[in-house]
Design a protein around this motif. Structure first.
Motif, PDB file in Angstrom:
ATOM      1  N   ASP A  28      36.948  29.149   7.497  1.00  0.00           N
ATOM      2  CA  ASP A  28      38.191  28.826   8.205  1.00  0.00           C
ATOM      3  C   ASP A  28      39.141  28.094   7.273  1.00  0.00           C
ATOM      4  O   ASP A  28      38.717  27.435   6.320  1.00  0.00           O
ATOM      5  CB  ASP A  28      37.892  27.945   9.428  1.00  0.00           C
ATOM      6  CG  ASP A  28      36.882  28.593  10.355  1.00  0.00           C
ATOM      7  OD1 ASP A  28      37.278  29.488  11.111  1.00  0.00           O
ATOM      8  OD2 ASP A  28      35.696  28.205  10.300  1.00  0.00           O
ATOM      9  N   LYS A  30      41.800  25.076   7.136  1.00  0.00           N
ATOM     10  CA  LYS A  30      42.178  23.835   7.823  1.00  0.00           C
ATOM     11  C   LYS A  30      43.454  23.311   7.153  1.00  0.00           C
ATOM     12  O   LYS A  30      43.438  22.936   5.983  1.00  0.00           O
ATOM     13  CB  LYS A  30      41.031  22.818   7.678  1.00  0.00           C
ATOM     14  CG  LYS A  30      41.281  21.445   8.228  1.00  0.00           C
ATOM     15  CD  LYS A  30      40.043  20.569   7.941  1.00  0.00           C
ATOM     16  CE  LYS A  30      40.224  19.155   8.445  1.00  0.00           C
ATOM     17  NZ  LYS A  30      39.033  18.327   8.152  1.00  0.00           N
ATOM     18  N   GLN A  46      34.464  25.740  10.073  1.00  0.00           N
ATOM     19  CA  GLN A  46      34.616  24.982  11.303  1.00  0.00           C
ATOM     20  C   GLN A  46      33.917  25.650  12.492  1.00  0.00           C
ATOM     21  O   GLN A  46      33.372  24.993  13.353  1.00  0.00           O
ATOM     22  CB  GLN A  46      36.115  24.796  11.610  1.00  0.00           C
ATOM     23  CG  GLN A  46      36.409  23.801  12.709  1.00  0.00           C
ATOM     24  CD  GLN A  46      36.865  24.501  13.990  1.00  0.00           C
ATOM     25  OE1 GLN A  46      37.140  25.699  13.981  1.00  0.00           O
ATOM     26  NE2 GLN A  46      36.945  23.751  15.076  1.00  0.00           N
ATOM     27  N   TYR A 226      45.289  20.499  12.986  1.00  0.00           N
ATOM     28  CA  TYR A 226      44.879  21.122  11.730  1.00  0.00           C
ATOM     29  C   TYR A 226      45.152  22.632  11.708  1.00  0.00           C
ATOM     30  O   TYR A 226      44.988  23.265  10.679  1.00  0.00           O
ATOM     31  CB  TYR A 226      43.394  20.868  11.475  1.00  0.00           C
ATOM     32  CG  TYR A 226      43.114  19.450  11.035  1.00  0.00           C
ATOM     33  CD1 TYR A 226      43.638  18.965   9.849  1.00  0.00           C
ATOM     34  CD2 TYR A 226      42.314  18.618  11.793  1.00  0.00           C
ATOM     35  CE1 TYR A 226      43.373  17.675   9.431  1.00  0.00           C
ATOM     36  CE2 TYR A 226      42.038  17.315  11.386  1.00  0.00           C
ATOM     37  CZ  TYR A 226      42.579  16.858  10.204  1.00  0.00           C
ATOM     38  OH  TYR A 226      42.319  15.576   9.786  1.00  0.00           O
ATOM     39  N   PHE A 228      43.545  25.343  12.704  1.00  0.00           N
ATOM     40  CA  PHE A 228      42.455  26.148  12.132  1.00  0.00           C
ATOM     41  C   PHE A 228      42.729  27.638  12.340  1.00  0.00           C
ATOM     42  O   PHE A 228      43.193  28.057  13.398  1.00  0.00           O
ATOM     43  CB  PHE A 228      41.121  25.794  12.804  1.00  0.00           C
ATOM     44  CG  PHE A 228      40.517  24.510  12.321  1.00  0.00           C
ATOM     45  CD1 PHE A 228      39.884  24.457  11.092  1.00  0.00           C
ATOM     46  CD2 PHE A 228      40.572  23.361  13.097  1.00  0.00           C
ATOM     47  CE1 PHE A 228      39.305  23.281  10.641  1.00  0.00           C
ATOM     48  CE2 PHE A 228      40.005  22.178  12.650  1.00  0.00           C
ATOM     49  CZ  PHE A 228      39.378  22.140  11.413  1.00  0.00           C
TER      50      PHE A 228
END
Length: 413
Positions: A28, A30, A46, A226, A228
């Motif tokens: 992922d 971030k 994540q 964040y 993601f």
């Protein structure tokens, strides 16, 4: 590009920590802005990490007594592969921050533990055991002072039976001793804050080793999005075991979990048990041997070269040699007293050619590193035990003859 060695090291670490290895894991992206993150995002795992649901057993002393040890277990939530960031260096005197980007983008393995520890001593013991495991596996040299192993400690307090309180995260702790101090300080700070009617902020803190306290750094992710998203440059990571490996697959192109499992070395717990069984030493002594870098090898080399029993050898190493090393902040690998020299000295003692008091004097001379052998020092200092009974009688007679008055007083008394 994903580093194959990083994947193998993560799988090996996961197996050593009793984790389930996910045959399919995902990467992922971030997103956040920070000076030490030049890309503006970090690659992490994540959603589906490489390993989950493990455990780490560790031992610690009760009341600082090595003879009274308890074994505890901390659950491992997951192990994930990440991309490391850079390092911010804050210069308070000049009111400026410098950024070191040397490690930015390098592969990083993060081990996430569950909140199963209740004090700094437990956290320190668990991380020390993890450090030994990483060094045994070769996953990392794990020298904390050089940034090869860093700890982020999440701390919260609560009354028994109540939900966990708001947590703070103490970032980038770079020594096991500082970890214990940071956790204990933060526990006490939070208790005092709550008891005085205050609230705990969900924030990131740093440990100031000079002041011995934690200090605020920045707010936590509760106030930050964040964003993601699946990492577009890395496809899912697929691992195999012996059963799932396709027949026509090139072994060099895949990571085989079973193959890594077969190559696992003896872990520290197994090494300690073997030391106790092989040499008849106490379990607590096996912990000291493994905890000090190079000490196990030093001990085994001495045992091979001396006629003295291992139980007595360990006493000399732990009580005498280690005290010299600690006084001078040296490791056993830097000691001027080699295993060969110590074995020579212990052989003289075992053959009753010198007394234990004389042996300590010889050890002190060996520590000076002047290149003399134990036997040379014994002769030079005239430390030999006299075995000839007639010679001993002559010495005693000479003493009596030279102290006539004292002898008369003793006889009359």
């Amino acid at each position: 590009v994903l580093n194959r060695r990083c994947v193998e090291a993560a799988v090996m670490t996961g197996l050593a920590l009793n984790c389930s290895i996910n045959k399919k894991s995902l990467f992922d992206r971030k997103h956040y802005f920070y000076a030490d993150l030049p890309a503006g995002y970090q690659i992490t795992q994540q959603r589906v990490p490489i390993a989950v649901n493990g455990s780490l057993s560790y031992s610690l002393c009760i009341d600082n007594k090595m003879s009274q040890m308890v074994t505890k277990t901390v659950r491992i939530k997951q192990i994930q592969l990440e991309q490391d960031s850079g390092k911010s260096l804050h210069d308070d005197t000049r009111s400026q921050t410098l950024v070191d980007l040397n490690r930015a983008g390098v592969g990083l393995m993060e081990v996430v533990m569950e909140p199963d520890m209740c004090c700094g001593e437990e956290a320190a013991a668990a991380v020390r055991e993890l450090q030994l495991i990483l060094q045994t596996l070769g996953s990392s040299q794990a020298v904390m002072a050089e940034g090869q192993l860093r700890v982020d400690a999440n701390v919260s307090v609560h009354h028994p039976g109540e939900p966990y309180g708001v947590r703070t995260e103490v970032k980038n702790i770079n020594s096991i001793r500082f970890l214990a101090k940071a956790v204990d300080y933060e526990i006490q700070r939070q208790i005092e804050e709550l008891e005085s009617g205050g609230t705990i902020l969900n924030e990131t803190r740093a440990f100031d080793s000079k002041l011995g306290c934690t200090v605020p750094m920045r707010d936590k992710e509760g106030k930050q999005d964040y964003r993601f998203m699946p990492e577009p440059n890395l496809p899912p990571l697929i691992l195999y075991d012996a059963k799932s490996l396709p027949a026509n697959m090139n072994h060099q192109q895949v990571v085989n979990i079973d193959l890594i499992h077969e190559r696992l070395p003896d872990l520290p717990s197994v090494k300690r048990a073997k030391l106790v069984e092989r040499y008849g030493i106490l379990p607590e002594h096996s912990f000291t041997l493994l905890n000090e870098d190079g000490l196990t090898e030093f001990f085994e080399n001495v045992v091979k070269q001396t006629q003295m029993k291992p139980k007595k050898v360990i006493g000399w190493i732990l009580n005498d040699l280690l005290s010299y090393l600690k006084q001078h902040s040296l490791t056993v690998k830097e000691s001027p007293v080699s295993s060969f020299l110590l074995a020579d000295l212990l052989n003289l003692l075992e053959k009753k050619e010198i007394s234990s008091t004389a042996a300590k004097q010889v050890l002190a001379e060996l520590w000076k590193g002047e290149g003399k052998t134990p036997l040379e020092i014994v002769k030079e200092k005239k430390l030999e035990l006299i075995q000839d009974q007639k010679e001993l009688e002559q010495i005693c007679q000479a003493v009596i003859d030279g102290q006539e008055n004292e002898v008369i007083m003793m006889v009359l008394g």
